[in-house]
Design an enzyme around this catalytic site. Structure first.
Site, PDB file in Angstrom:
ATOM      1  N   LYS A   1      -1.950  -6.657 -10.889  1.00 31.52           N
ATOM      2  CA  LYS A   1      -1.130  -5.724  -8.930  1.00 31.52           C
ATOM      3  C   LYS A   1      -1.354  -3.748  -9.497  1.00 31.52           C
ATOM      4  O   LYS A   1      -0.858  -3.508  -9.557  1.00 31.52           O
ATOM      5  CB  LYS A   1      -0.226  -6.571  -8.669  1.00 31.52           C
ATOM      6  CG  LYS A   1       0.131  -6.372  -7.636  1.00 31.52           C
ATOM      7  CD  LYS A   1       1.396  -6.827  -7.172  1.00 31.52           C
ATOM      8  CE  LYS A   1       2.528  -5.911  -7.137  1.00 31.52           C
ATOM      9  NZ  LYS A   1       3.126  -5.338  -6.172  1.00 31.52           N
TER      10      LYS A   1
ATOM     11  N   GLY B   1       6.947  -8.217 -12.244  1.00 32.13           N
ATOM     12  CA  GLY B   1       7.088  -6.524 -12.643  1.00 32.13           C
ATOM     13  C   GLY B   1       8.127  -7.080 -13.747  1.00 32.13           C
ATOM     14  O   GLY B   1       8.341  -6.328 -14.790  1.00 32.13           O
ATOM     15  N   ARG B   2       9.441  -6.386 -13.059  1.00 35.44           N
ATOM     16  CA  ARG B   2      10.920  -5.103 -13.945  1.00 35.44           C
ATOM     17  C   ARG B   2      10.903  -6.638 -14.527  1.00 35.44           C
ATOM     18  O   ARG B   2      11.249  -6.034 -15.811  1.00 35.44           O
ATOM     19  CB  ARG B   2      11.840  -5.203 -12.441  1.00 35.44           C
ATOM     20  CG  ARG B   2      11.638  -4.059 -12.448  1.00 35.44           C
ATOM     21  CD  ARG B   2      12.356  -3.415 -10.699  1.00 35.44           C
ATOM     22  NE  ARG B   2      12.115  -3.929  -9.779  1.00 35.44           N
ATOM     23  CZ  ARG B   2      12.809  -3.896  -8.589  1.00 35.44           C
ATOM     24  NH1 ARG B   2      13.375  -3.138  -8.734  1.00 35.44           N
ATOM     25  NH2 ARG B   2      12.077  -4.595  -7.418  1.00 35.44           N
TER      26      ARG B   2
ATOM     27  N   ASP C   1       3.429  -1.488 -11.769  1.00 37.04           N
ATOM     28  CA  ASP C   1       4.392  -0.171 -11.251  1.00 37.04           C
ATOM     29  C   ASP C   1       4.480   0.657 -11.799  1.00 37.04           C
ATOM     30  O   ASP C   1       5.737   0.770 -12.143  1.00 37.04           O
ATOM     31  CB  ASP C   1       5.376  -0.917 -10.309  1.00 37.04           C
ATOM     32  CG  ASP C   1       5.261  -2.109  -9.384  1.00 37.04           C
ATOM     33  OD1 ASP C   1       3.961  -1.815  -8.658  1.00 37.04           O
ATOM     34  OD2 ASP C   1       5.751  -3.190  -8.819  1.00 37.04           O
TER      35      ASP C   1
ATOM     36  N   ASP D   1      -3.275  -4.451  -3.783  1.00 41.24           N
ATOM     37  CA  ASP D   1      -1.081  -4.538  -3.239  1.00 41.24           C
ATOM     38  C   ASP D   1      -1.085  -3.977  -2.099  1.00 41.24           C
ATOM     39  O   ASP D   1      -0.171  -2.664  -2.790  1.00 41.24           O
ATOM     40  CB  ASP D   1      -0.379  -4.849  -3.875  1.00 41.24           C
ATOM     41  CG  ASP D   1       1.479  -5.760  -3.067  1.00 41.24           C
ATOM     42  OD1 ASP D   1       0.647  -5.626  -1.975  1.00 41.24           O
ATOM     43  OD2 ASP D   1       2.096  -5.486  -4.019  1.00 41.24           O
ATOM     44  N   LEU D   2      -2.275  -2.771  -1.789  1.00 38.85           N
ATOM     45  CA  LEU D   2      -2.013  -2.276  -0.397  1.00 38.85           C
ATOM     46  C   LEU D   2      -1.059  -2.458   0.862  1.00 38.85           C
ATOM     47  O   LEU D   2      -0.077  -1.963   1.863  1.00 38.85           O
ATOM     48  CB  LEU D   2      -3.327  -1.282   0.165  1.00 38.85           C
ATOM     49  CG  LEU D   2      -4.166  -0.815  -0.820  1.00 38.85           C
ATOM     50  CD1 LEU D   2      -5.226   0.328  -0.693  1.00 38.85           C
ATOM     51  CD2 LEU D   2      -3.117   0.564  -2.769  1.00 38.85           C
ATOM     52  N   LYS D   3      -0.964  -3.171   1.237  1.00 43.24           N
ATOM     53  CA  LYS D   3      -0.075  -4.252   2.236  1.00 43.24           C
ATOM     54  C   LYS D   3      -0.416  -3.317   3.480  1.00 43.24           C
ATOM     55  O   LYS D   3      -0.130  -2.648   4.048  1.00 43.24           O
ATOM     56  CB  LYS D   3       1.567  -3.945   1.884  1.00 43.24           C
ATOM     57  CG  LYS D   3       2.079  -4.482   0.584  1.00 43.24           C
ATOM     58  CD  LYS D   3       3.411  -4.495   1.093  1.00 43.24           C
ATOM     59  CE  LYS D   3       4.196  -5.611  -0.239  1.00 43.24           C
ATOM     60  NZ  LYS D   3       3.707  -4.908  -1.185  1.00 43.24           N
TER      61      LYS D   3
ATOM     62  N   HIS E   1      -1.657  -2.308   6.610  1.00 46.47           N
ATOM     63  CA  HIS E   1      -0.817  -2.688   8.489  1.00 46.47           C
ATOM     64  C   HIS E   1      -1.350  -1.513   8.708  1.00 46.47           C
ATOM     65  O   HIS E   1      -0.423  -0.171   9.289  1.00 46.47           O
ATOM     66  CB  HIS E   1       0.292  -2.561   8.348  1.00 46.47           C
ATOM     67  CG  HIS E   1       1.112  -3.308   9.529  1.00 46.47           C
ATOM     68  ND1 HIS E   1       2.524  -3.187   9.362  1.00 46.47           N
ATOM     69  CD2 HIS E   1       1.004  -2.819  10.659  1.00 46.47           C
ATOM     70  CE1 HIS E   1       3.138  -3.676  10.724  1.00 46.47           C
ATOM     71  NE2 HIS E   1       2.145  -3.144  11.096  1.00 46.47           N
ATOM     72  N   ASP E   2      -2.730  -1.967  10.087  1.00 45.43           N
ATOM     73  CA  ASP E   2      -3.110  -0.845  11.017  1.00 45.43           C
ATOM     74  C   ASP E   2      -4.209  -1.288  12.547  1.00 45.43           C
ATOM     75  O   ASP E   2      -3.795  -2.851  11.951  1.00 45.43           O
ATOM     76  CB  ASP E   2      -4.313   0.456   9.890  1.00 45.43           C
ATOM     77  CG  ASP E   2      -3.586   1.940  10.517  1.00 45.43           C
ATOM     78  OD1 ASP E   2      -4.089   1.766  12.026  1.00 45.43           O
ATOM     79  OD2 ASP E   2      -3.630   2.448   9.859  1.00 45.43           O
TER      80      ASP E   2
ATOM     81  N   THR F   1       9.669  -9.452   0.531  1.00 40.08           N
ATOM     82  CA  THR F   1      11.571 -10.695  -0.436  1.00 40.08           C
ATOM     83  C   THR F   1      12.352  -9.540  -1.041  1.00 40.08           C
ATOM     84  O   THR F   1      13.513 -10.695  -1.169  1.00 40.08           O
ATOM     85  CB  THR F   1      11.369 -11.212  -1.535  1.00 40.08           C
ATOM     86  OG1 THR F   1       9.922 -10.399  -2.424  1.00 40.08           O
ATOM     87  CG2 THR F   1      10.292 -12.704  -1.365  1.00 40.08           C
TER      88      THR F   1
ATOM     89  N   THR G   1      -9.368  -0.161  11.827  1.00 38.33           N
ATOM     90  CA  THR G   1      -8.811   0.482  10.271  1.00 38.33           C
ATOM     91  C   THR G   1      -8.594  -0.439   9.169  1.00 38.33           C
ATOM     92  O   THR G   1      -9.352  -0.844   7.944  1.00 38.33           O
ATOM     93  CB  THR G   1      -8.145   1.102  10.368  1.00 38.33           C
ATOM     94  OG1 THR G   1      -7.665   2.107  11.726  1.00 38.33           O
ATOM     95  CG2 THR G   1      -7.737   1.757   9.103  1.00 38.33           C
TER      96      THR G   1
ATOM     97  N   ARG H   1      12.536 -13.412 -10.704  1.00 45.45           N
ATOM     98  CA  ARG H   1      13.945 -13.615 -12.154  1.00 45.45           C
ATOM     99  C   ARG H   1      13.826 -14.738 -12.733  1.00 45.45           C
ATOM    100  O   ARG H   1      13.785 -15.612 -12.894  1.00 45.45           O
ATOM    101  CB  ARG H   1      15.335 -13.293 -11.405  1.00 45.45           C
ATOM    102  CG  ARG H   1      15.063 -12.445 -10.439  1.00 45.45           C
ATOM    103  CD  ARG H   1      14.928 -10.177 -10.919  1.00 45.45           C
ATOM    104  NE  ARG H   1      14.104  -9.072 -10.415  1.00 45.45           N
ATOM    105  CZ  ARG H   1      13.229  -8.905  -9.735  1.00 45.45           C
ATOM    106  NH1 ARG H   1      12.333  -9.962 -10.113  1.00 45.45           N
ATOM    107  NH2 ARG H   1      13.039  -7.699  -8.623  1.00 45.45           N
TER     108      ARG H   1
ATOM    109  N   PRO I   1      -6.653  -3.390  14.481  1.00 43.05           N
ATOM    110  CA  PRO I   1      -8.219  -3.733  13.775  1.00 43.05           C
ATOM    111  C   PRO I   1      -9.578  -2.846  13.148  1.00 43.05           C
ATOM    112  O   PRO I   1      -9.095  -3.739  12.125  1.00 43.05           O
ATOM    113  CB  PRO I   1      -8.011  -4.462  15.311  1.00 43.05           C
ATOM    114  CG  PRO I   1      -7.051  -4.711  15.931  1.00 43.05           C
ATOM    115  CD  PRO I   1      -6.880  -3.345  15.275  1.00 43.05           C
TER     116      PRO I   1
END
Ligand code: C5P
Length: 242
Positions: free
Chosen positions: A37, A213-214, A15, A64-66, A68-69, A121, A73, A182, A71
């Site tokens: 990622k 990530g963090r 990120d 990781d483009l998630k 959502h569109d 999450t 596309t 975490r 079908p």
């Protein structure tokens, strides 16, 4: 369930904004971490040449483009991800059955695995209620995972504590991926994540792949933090196996 090595069971979230910074992280961490990622920030800034950079460094890419569109596309976007030979690509389960079926069928002959995003999450039960979703986060994650499974998807992004019940419901074929990891730090910050756990707890509950990530990026010694999470994965998996 997985037979991946511990190194392939951590996906480090790149990120960051620039290709240079992303590749510095890959060079620093690739002895411990096998999956990197690429999310929205980096992909929008740097585009697909970064996917080539990762392939040249022999590390797996989690795109990781998630998505959502509609079908058609979704199908075309997954097809493009498969052409880049990424290991994982995320599609929102809320894209619906037809989109999920078309996404899954694109990957039948490919080395790319679709991961259906169930409930983020960062969502609490109250956040879900605010957007009109039925039931609590756990119930919604189960519902979205079941729809995705029935459409041929075998990878799922869920919260650490949902892994055990999803494993029970979906069986050994399900590949369970969990962010919200975490370090043990009582009273420490979970940032914008709400449904968090340690790596040990996630693996004990049956997670196959942890997205981190963090807790690594912002650690005083990122490589040491990666090693310590890797060690948690090794210890918890051998405990699961015995
Ligand atoms: O920094 P942190 O470990 O919280 O990063 C988690 C990463 O996982 C972020 O890149 C975020 O976009 C991603 N993610 C998530 N929840 C999901 C799916 C992906 O936090 N359901």
């Amino acid at each position: 369930m997985t037979n991946l090595s511990a190194r392939d069971r951590i996906a480090f979230a790149l990120d960051v904004h620039s290709r240079e910074e992303a590749l510095r992280w890959v060079d620093t961490l690739q002895s411990e971490i096998g999956v990197f990622k690429v999310g929205l920030q980096l992909f929008i800034s740097e585009g697909p040449r970064l996917l080539k950079d990762l392939a040249e460094r022999n590390v797996a890419c989690f795109l990781d483009l998630k998505i959502h569109d509609i079908p058609a596309t979704v199908e075309r976007a997954v097809h493009a991800a498969v052409a880049h030979q990424v290991r994982y690509v995320t599609v929102h389960a809320a894209s619906g059955p037809e989109a999920l079926r078309r996404a899954a069928s694109c990957t039948l002959q490919a080395n790319t695995k679709i991961l259906a995003v169930t409930v983020l999450t960062s969502f609490s039960d109250t956040d879900l209620e605010a957007i009109g979703m039925m039931g609590n986060a756990n119930a919604a994650a189960h519902r979205l995972a079941r729809v995705s499974f029935d459409c041929g998807v075998r990878g799922f992004v869920c919260a650490p504590l949902e892994c055990a019940s999803l494993r029970q419901e979906l069986g050994p074929e399900a590949h369970l991926v969990t962010p919200g990891i975490r370090r043990l730090n009582p009273g420490g910050s979970a940032d914008d994540q709400k449904r968090t756990e340690t790596a040990t707890t996630a693996i004990t509950h049956g997670a196959d792949l942890l997205v981190v990530g963090r807790p690594i990026r912002e650690a005083p010694d990122p490589l040491a933090s990666a090693r310590s999470i890797l060690n948690e994965i090794e210890v918890a998996s051998s405990r699961n196996a015995s």
